[in-house]
Motif scaffolding. Sequence first.
Motif, PDB file in Angstrom:
ATOM      1  N   LEU A  33      21.210 -58.963   4.565  1.00  0.00           N
ATOM      2  CA  LEU A  33      22.442 -57.422   3.935  1.00  0.00           C
ATOM      3  C   LEU A  33      23.318 -58.196   3.878  1.00  0.00           C
ATOM      4  N   ASN A  34      23.447 -57.514   2.431  1.00  0.00           N
ATOM      5  CA  ASN A  34      25.175 -57.849   1.834  1.00  0.00           C
ATOM      6  C   ASN A  34      25.777 -57.665   2.226  1.00  0.00           C
ATOM      7  N   LYS A  35      27.220 -58.294   1.498  1.00  0.00           N
ATOM      8  CA  LYS A  35      28.925 -57.002   1.508  1.00  0.00           C
ATOM      9  C   LYS A  35      28.894 -56.672   3.323  1.00  0.00           C
ATOM     10  N   ILE A  36      28.861 -57.900   4.361  1.00  0.00           N
ATOM     11  CA  ILE A  36      29.134 -56.722   5.088  1.00  0.00           C
ATOM     12  C   ILE A  36      30.750 -56.261   5.364  1.00  0.00           C
ATOM     13  N   ASP A  37      31.588 -57.639   4.915  1.00  0.00           N
ATOM     14  CA  ASP A  37      33.082 -57.576   4.712  1.00  0.00           C
ATOM     15  C   ASP A  37      33.211 -56.240   3.964  1.00  0.00           C
ATOM     16  N   LEU A  38      32.494 -54.990   3.067  1.00  0.00           N
ATOM     17  CA  LEU A  38      33.344 -53.882   3.217  1.00  0.00           C
ATOM     18  C   LEU A  38      32.785 -52.534   3.971  1.00  0.00           C
ATOM     19  N   PRO A  94      20.053 -55.264  -9.074  1.00  0.00           N
ATOM     20  CA  PRO A  94      21.169 -55.302 -10.465  1.00  0.00           C
ATOM     21  C   PRO A  94      22.531 -55.035  -9.243  1.00  0.00           C
ATOM     22  N   ASN A  95      23.004 -56.539  -8.702  1.00  0.00           N
ATOM     23  CA  ASN A  95      24.692 -56.252  -8.626  1.00  0.00           C
ATOM     24  C   ASN A  95      24.725 -56.731  -6.641  1.00  0.00           C
ATOM     25  N   ALA A  96      23.637 -56.540  -6.453  1.00  0.00           N
ATOM     26  CA  ALA A  96      23.210 -56.866  -5.204  1.00  0.00           C
ATOM     27  C   ALA A  96      24.451 -58.249  -4.992  1.00  0.00           C
ATOM     28  N   GLY A  97      24.061 -59.221  -5.442  1.00  0.00           N
ATOM     29  CA  GLY A  97      25.086 -59.759  -5.246  1.00  0.00           C
ATOM     30  C   GLY A  97      24.318 -61.799  -5.327  1.00  0.00           C
ATOM     31  N   LYS A  98      23.225 -61.705  -5.424  1.00  0.00           N
ATOM     32  CA  LYS A  98      22.151 -63.320  -5.547  1.00  0.00           C
ATOM     33  C   LYS A  98      22.777 -63.508  -6.234  1.00  0.00           C
ATOM     34  N   SER A  99      23.176 -63.083  -7.475  1.00  0.00           N
ATOM     35  CA  SER A  99      24.253 -65.139  -8.347  1.00  0.00           C
ATOM     36  C   SER A  99      25.495 -65.606  -7.259  1.00  0.00           C
ATOM     37  N   THR A 100      26.194 -64.126  -6.258  1.00  0.00           N
ATOM     38  CA  THR A 100      27.415 -64.830  -5.763  1.00  0.00           C
ATOM     39  C   THR A 100      26.802 -65.358  -4.701  1.00  0.00           C
ATOM     40  N   LEU A 101      25.685 -65.401  -3.953  1.00  0.00           N
ATOM     41  CA  LEU A 101      24.934 -66.283  -3.182  1.00  0.00           C
ATOM     42  C   LEU A 101      24.709 -67.848  -3.961  1.00  0.00           C
ATOM     43  N   PRO A 124      25.963 -54.308 -13.452  1.00  0.00           N
ATOM     44  CA  PRO A 124      24.825 -55.063 -12.964  1.00  0.00           C
ATOM     45  C   PRO A 124      24.192 -55.003 -14.196  1.00  0.00           C
ATOM     46  N   GLN A 125      23.145 -55.845 -13.886  1.00  0.00           N
ATOM     47  CA  GLN A 125      22.348 -56.840 -15.149  1.00  0.00           C
ATOM     48  C   GLN A 125      23.150 -58.311 -15.264  1.00  0.00           C
ATOM     49  N   THR A 126      23.754 -58.896 -15.220  1.00  0.00           N
ATOM     50  CA  THR A 126      25.009 -59.671 -15.274  1.00  0.00           C
ATOM     51  C   THR A 126      23.278 -60.823 -15.220  1.00  0.00           C
ATOM     52  N   THR A 127      23.141 -61.030 -14.605  1.00  0.00           N
ATOM     53  CA  THR A 127      21.715 -62.733 -14.892  1.00  0.00           C
ATOM     54  C   THR A 127      20.593 -61.734 -15.676  1.00  0.00           C
ATOM     55  N   ARG A 128      20.269 -62.499 -16.786  1.00  0.00           N
ATOM     56  CA  ARG A 128      18.950 -62.360 -17.706  1.00  0.00           C
ATOM     57  C   ARG A 128      17.982 -63.420 -17.465  1.00  0.00           C
ATOM     58  N   SER A 177      28.430 -61.860   4.116  1.00  0.00           N
ATOM     59  CA  SER A 177      28.895 -61.351   3.296  1.00  0.00           C
ATOM     60  C   SER A 177      29.282 -63.201   2.533  1.00  0.00           C
ATOM     61  N   ALA A 178      28.752 -62.992   1.039  1.00  0.00           N
ATOM     62  CA  ALA A 178      28.478 -63.740  -0.168  1.00  0.00           C
ATOM     63  C   ALA A 178      29.328 -64.735  -0.374  1.00  0.00           C
ATOM     64  N   LEU A 179      30.344 -63.288  -0.459  1.00  0.00           N
ATOM     65  CA  LEU A 179      31.700 -62.961  -1.432  1.00  0.00           C
ATOM     66  C   LEU A 179      32.432 -64.176  -0.431  1.00  0.00           C
TER      67      LEU A 179
HETATM   68  N1  LIG Z   1      32.823 -57.708  -1.331  1.00  0.00           N
HETATM   69  C1  LIG Z   1      31.889 -58.270  -1.978  1.00  0.00           C
HETATM   70  N2  LIG Z   1      31.863 -58.250  -3.010  1.00  0.00           N
HETATM   71  C2  LIG Z   1      30.672 -59.443  -3.548  1.00  0.00           C
HETATM   72  C3  LIG Z   1      29.643 -59.664  -1.833  1.00  0.00           C
HETATM   73  N3  LIG Z   1      28.848 -60.382  -2.758  1.00  0.00           N
HETATM   74  C4  LIG Z   1      28.976 -60.316  -4.234  1.00  0.00           C
HETATM   75  N4  LIG Z   1      29.891 -59.337  -4.529  1.00  0.00           N
HETATM   76  C5  LIG Z   1      30.317 -58.587  -5.571  1.00  0.00           C
HETATM   77  O1  LIG Z   1      29.845 -57.927  -5.336  1.00  0.00           O
HETATM   78  C6  LIG Z   1      29.234 -57.671  -7.541  1.00  0.00           C
HETATM   79  C7  LIG Z   1      27.816 -58.224  -8.101  1.00  0.00           C
HETATM   80  O2  LIG Z   1      28.103 -59.602  -7.476  1.00  0.00           O
HETATM   81  P1  LIG Z   1      26.834 -60.811  -8.440  1.00  0.00           P
HETATM   82  O3  LIG Z   1      26.809 -61.924  -7.739  1.00  0.00           O
HETATM   83  O4  LIG Z   1      27.299 -60.452  -9.671  1.00  0.00           O
HETATM   84  O5  LIG Z   1      25.080 -59.709  -7.572  1.00  0.00           O
HETATM   85  P2  LIG Z   1      23.820 -59.911  -8.523  1.00  0.00           P
HETATM   86  O6  LIG Z   1      22.592 -59.648  -7.569  1.00  0.00           O
HETATM   87  O7  LIG Z   1      23.246 -61.530  -9.201  1.00  0.00           O
HETATM   88  O8  LIG Z   1      23.748 -58.749 -10.195  1.00  0.00           O
HETATM   89  P3  LIG Z   1      22.657 -58.899 -11.115  1.00  0.00           P
HETATM   90  O9  LIG Z   1      22.700 -60.928 -11.928  1.00  0.00           O
HETATM   91  O10 LIG Z   1      23.920 -58.113 -12.247  1.00  0.00           O
HETATM   92  O11 LIG Z   1      21.756 -58.237 -10.792  1.00  0.00           O
HETATM   93  C8  LIG Z   1      30.231 -58.916  -7.605  1.00  0.00           C
HETATM   94  O12 LIG Z   1      31.392 -58.206  -8.264  1.00  0.00           O
HETATM   95  C9  LIG Z   1      30.465 -59.724  -6.469  1.00  0.00           C
HETATM   96  O13 LIG Z   1      32.533 -59.346  -6.709  1.00  0.00           O
HETATM   97  C10 LIG Z   1      30.027 -59.379  -0.670  1.00  0.00           C
HETATM   98  O14 LIG Z   1      29.936 -60.549  -0.199  1.00  0.00           O
HETATM   99  N5  LIG Z   1      31.294 -58.503  -0.826  1.00  0.00           N
END
Ligand SMILES: Nc1nc2c(ncn2[C@@H]2O[C@H](COP(=O)(O)OP(=O)(O)OP(=O)(O)O)[C@@H](O)[C@H]2O)c(=O)[nH]1
Length: 299
Positions: free
Chosen positions: A126-131, A21-28, A44-48, A157-159
């Motif tokens: 490997l996501n969120k490398i901007d951090l 959860p929260n890894a950034g799947k939906s953002t990607l 976490p657990q936004t996507t159901r 960095s998906a974001l």
């Molecule tokens: N800094 C940063 N934040 C990111 C990145 N990708 C995603 N996030 C943040 O991480 C959080 C979770 O992103 P989601 O895309 O909802 O993650 P998810 O894996 O779909 O989460 P679930 O649906 O809950 O399992 C959000 O606040 C995003 O903005 C990234 O590359 N960099």
Amino acid sequence: MNLIETPSNFRCGYVAIIGLPNAGKSTLLNALLNIKLSIISSKPQTTRRRILGILNKEKYQVVFIDTPGILKPRYKLQTRMMEQVLTALEDADLLTLILDVTEPRHPIEIDLQAMNPKKKPVILLLNKIDLINRQNVLPLIDTYKEFYSFEEIIPISALGRDGVDKVEEEIVKRLPLHPPFYPPDVLSDQPERFFVAEIIREKIFERFYQEVPYSTEVVVEEFKERPSKKDYIYAVIYVERPSQKGIIIGKKGEALKKIGETARREIEEFLGKEVFLELRVKVNENWRFDERKLKRLGY
Ligand SMILES: Nc1nc2c(ncn2[C@@H]2O[C@H](COP(=O)(O)OP(=O)(O)OP(=O)(O)O)[C@@H](O)[C@H]2O)c(=O)[nH]1
Ligand SMILES: [Mg+2]
């Protein structure tokens, strides 16, 4: 007759996006599609449910499957969520495992051997490398090489859309030669009203804390196109307890009004037209734990 020819080198396949959860799947998913399709939140657990997002290009079609984050189910809804992940794994030709580099638990908690018995190719992202510091990226890649025989390990960095084109490229290379599964103008297999409900749910995830977002489900009960008038959408926000209903409505209905305003704006952007959005909050006691209620909500 209108015959559409598919070139013999056309590639098409299903690609599951999995991870904790929260890894950034939906953002990607959204970054790959260049459109906001899947809802996102910092919780976490936004996507159901599994969400298809179809990328159409001249020489290939990628059917991405966004999935709920992998967890140990503690109640019925979570069991349903994990079934969605398993279905996606079964459907997929290729898996992308996405992990949050700021979360060191990853991906040790995921038993890839068990989840991927057919040994489908896995690309590790490997996501969120901007951090993190750039210099920490290479050692991380080395660590994960030991963990599993990944096809490829890509820091992204998906974001920030950093590395996302590379992800697409590495995926497409590995897709089967196959004509498209969907017509080129189709973006998903879910109807518009599903995405409308999701947008409303996202606003609730953003605004409320603790149990409230998790106790909430949104259903679009009516979606009427009206000639010479805005479309009419009636959605019900289900919560589990009367106290939660009070929280969502807020003092003098202020909170609900705000949800309605922000959701409506985004719904209009998504649909490309103006809508009239009516929201109602109802109590559906303990729906997350109840087989029958979940079924009625489409789980
Ligand atoms: N800094 C940063 N934040 C990111 C990145 N990708 C995603 N996030 C943040 O991480 C959080 C979770 O992103 P989601 O895309 O909802 O993650 P998810 O894996 O779909 O989460 P679930 O649906 O809950 O399992 C959000 O606040 C995003 O903005 C990234 O590359 N960099
Ligand atoms: Mg998600």
